[in-house]
Write a protein that holds these residues in place. Structure first.
Motif, mmCIF file in Angstrom:
data_model
loop_
_atom_site.group_PDB
_atom_site.id
_atom_site.type_symbol
_atom_site.label_atom_id
_atom_site.label_comp_id
_atom_site.label_asym_id
_atom_site.label_seq_id
_atom_site.Cartn_x
_atom_site.Cartn_y
_atom_site.Cartn_z
ATOM 1 N N ALA B 91 43.611 37.302 22.449
ATOM 2 C CA ALA B 91 43.898 38.512 23.184
ATOM 3 C C ALA B 91 44.425 37.977 24.688
ATOM 4 N N LEU B 92 43.822 37.015 25.291
ATOM 5 C CA LEU B 92 44.214 36.356 26.681
ATOM 6 C C LEU B 92 45.608 35.818 26.655
ATOM 7 N N VAL B 93 45.962 35.237 25.618
ATOM 8 C CA VAL B 93 47.273 34.607 25.326
ATOM 9 C C VAL B 93 48.447 35.573 25.043
ATOM 10 N N LYS B 94 47.986 36.347 24.009
ATOM 11 C CA LYS B 94 48.892 37.596 23.540
ATOM 12 C C LYS B 94 49.525 38.468 24.504
ATOM 13 N N LYS B 95 48.397 38.884 25.284
ATOM 14 C CA LYS B 95 48.526 40.179 26.038
ATOM 15 C C LYS B 95 48.783 39.713 27.602
ATOM 16 N N ILE B 96 48.437 38.892 28.169
ATOM 17 C CA ILE B 96 48.410 38.656 29.523
ATOM 18 C C ILE B 96 48.983 37.285 29.873
ATOM 19 N N TYR B 97 49.978 37.215 30.979
ATOM 20 C CA TYR B 97 50.713 36.119 31.275
ATOM 21 C C TYR B 97 49.953 35.334 32.305
ATOM 22 N N PHE B 98 49.765 34.149 32.237
ATOM 23 C CA PHE B 98 49.240 33.398 33.378
ATOM 24 C C PHE B 98 49.466 31.950 32.566
ATOM 25 N N ARG B 100 49.214 28.635 30.942
ATOM 26 C CA ARG B 100 48.411 28.567 29.600
ATOM 27 C C ARG B 100 47.288 27.419 29.982
ATOM 28 N N TRP B 250 55.466 27.717 25.696
ATOM 29 C CA TRP B 250 56.059 29.157 25.690
ATOM 30 C C TRP B 250 55.839 29.678 24.569
ATOM 31 N N LYS B 251 55.683 29.009 23.395
ATOM 32 C CA LYS B 251 55.606 29.618 22.038
ATOM 33 C C LYS B 251 54.289 30.106 21.691
ATOM 34 N N GLU B 254 53.296 33.555 20.318
ATOM 35 C CA GLU B 254 53.968 33.896 18.918
ATOM 36 C C GLU B 254 53.338 33.380 17.852
#
Lengths: 253, 256
Positions: B91-98, B100, B250-251, B254
């Protein structure tokens, strides 16, 4: 005078699905025989989306499941990168693609407020300043020092939403975050978003399947179908056309 | 996209590291004491097995062992968890940008805190043996923490990212670390390795690092040549980490 806040120009997004052992040995073997080890399946989700959203607008994004709405919002939130095309955001974005994403079940409500606030882009100091307001808004004072795994799903959503409304955002991206809590709390959420909408400085982009919320909160609406903009006009017209299309389809089946 | 200031990234790093640390012992009764007790017990078991049963002819075997074992555990725990950091928090990766790379690197920092708890245990043993503690450690230990952190954090970034693409890594890494533990002079001295093949030890990226740690903790001496090699490994790891971040980050959303 309108200043653009979000500009999308011919935006494309493709997902490529790599085939691995998980898809079965047979598929891998047939691909090997065709001489391609890394066979890709390409899924073209957005096929050239263009529109501009100006400062202070509140725009609803509607469309059927799988039309590309959430992908588009994910691109705006910078969680993903577009395959081609241009996407420009003129001011800082707060994206709430899911209420309480990043909450940890073992941390208390209070600890999660701080973590979530910082993850969403605030300084820790700012979150601490707003903490009291957030807790008051959520009406969860009694439980705030309990680990949130003890919360009901309604309580979790309330906590997530309370952080969101206290953020004081400039560009606000929301994905299906309304159906939270009981009717009392839902009404409160709507009032807060409406207040944001009234402010000429806040730009809101809202993805929703709930036409009532879209009608209530958005002045403009964009209908996405098969990765393209099907209609982009004032909310009343677009929602009416979308609902009509939905009914016709229902009749045909 | 929008440049955030240094203070923000500091806060972000802090909350993520703090989360990992808090969560680790959240439901346990003695909580943070585990950070002291588990290295203590592990150290004593190793001492029993190799110092007393197998009788390595090594002076002050317990200190000899712990001076390399504790740093090794930091490295090993961090790296074996690294491949899973994204997959356990989708969820942290898919829903929030910071950025990585914060997720694998804060994990390494969190593991470092456990070493900071274990070091006093080590010093206690030094005093029990009636040996002196070198004041130079005040300088040498932070230096070693920094070099080790750069190495381990960079490799963690590589493992975390690559594992999202090729999920076999989360099985390979713990296995590899287990083998490397026995191939690194942690429980035995370098002199136990036949002289003819001793140069092969340098193929092990952690060899110089561990030898430097041992020298610092056990003798209070900084072996600058060995530190130089460790630093070189750190810089190479950093280059790998930066390259991986640039090309793979960046990927991630996905693929999860």
């Amino acid at each position: 005078m309108s200043t653009p806040d979000i500009i999308l120009r011919d935006l494309h997004k493709q997902y490529s699905l790599h085939i691995t052992m998980g898809h079965g040995y047979k598929l891998i073997l047939t691909n090997l025989m065709r001489g391609k080890f890394f066979q890709k399946r390409i899924h073209h989700v957005l096929r050239g989306i263009s529109f501009t959203i100006n400062r202070g607008e509140s725009v609803g994004i509607i469309g059927r499941n799988g039309a590309g709405k959430s992908t588009m919002l994910g691109l705006m939130a910078n969680v993903m990168q577009p395959t081609s095309g241009e996407l420009r955001l003129m001011r800082p974005v707060f994206a709430m693609l899911e209420l309480g994403s990043g909450f940890h079940p073992d941390l208390t409500g209070r600890e999660n407020i701080i973590m979530n606030g910082v993850l969403l882009g605030l300084h820790k100091r700012e979150v601490l300043q707003k903490q009291a307001d957030i807790i008051a808004y959520s009406e969860l004072e009694e439980f705030i020092d309990q680990p949130i795994r003890t919360y009901s799903s309604g309580m979790l959503a309330r906590l997530g939403f309370s952080i969101l409304v206290q953020l004081d955002p400039q560009i606000f991206l929301l994905d299906e975050v309304f159906a939270v809590g009981d009717t009392h709390f839902q009404a409160k959420c709507r009032r807060s978003i409406k207040a944001l909408k009234e402010s000429s400085d806040t730009t809101i982009v809202l993805v929703s399947h709930d036409m009532a919320s879209v009608r209530e909160l958005c002045s403009r609406c964009i209908w996405i179908e098969d990765g393209l903009v099907k209609m982009d006009a004032d909310t009343e017209g677009v929602v009416a056309a979308f609902e009509l299309a939905g009914e016709n389809e229902g009749d045909n089946q | 996209m929008f440049k955030k200031d240094f203070r923000y990234y500091f806060d972000l790093y802090y909350v993520l590291a703090q989360k990992e640390f808090k969560v680790k012992y959240k439901a346990s009764i003695i909580g943070y004491f585990w950070s002291v007790i588990s290295p203590l017990i592990q150290g004593l078991v190793f001492f029993l097995a190799f110092g007393i049963f197998m009788r390595f002819p090594q002076k002050n075997y317990l200190l000899f062992l712990l001076s390399a074992l504790y740093p090794w555990q930091w490295i090993s725990n961090s790296l074996s968890h690294a491949p899973k950091v994204f997959l356990s928090n989708p969820a942290l990766v898919k829903k929030i940008y910071f950025p990585r790379f914060f997720m694998p690197t804060t994990n390494v920092f969190q593991e470092m805190i456990h070493l900071l708890f274990a070091l006093p245990v080590y010093f206690l043993f030094v005093l029990l043996y009636g040996l002196p503690l070198s004041p130079a450690l005040i300088v040498y230990i932070p230096l070693m923490l920094l070099v080790t952190y750069i190495t381990v954090a960079s490799l963690s970034v590589v493992f975390a990212y690559v594992n999202v693409y090729v999920r076999d890594l989360e099985n390979i890494i713990p296995l590899g670390l287990q083998m490397l533990f026995f191939l690194t002079p942690v429980i035995y001295p370098v002199t136990a390795v036949p002289e003819k093949i001793r140069l092969i030890l340098y193929c092990n990226p952690f060899f110089s690092l561990i030898m430097t740690w041992r020298s610092v903790l056990l003798e209070g001496i900084m072996p600058w040549d060995s530190l130089g090699i460790a630093l070189l490994v750190a810089l190479i790891s950093f280059a790998f980490g930066a390259y991986t971040h640039k090309h793979l980050s960046w990927k991630l959303a996905e693929l999860l």
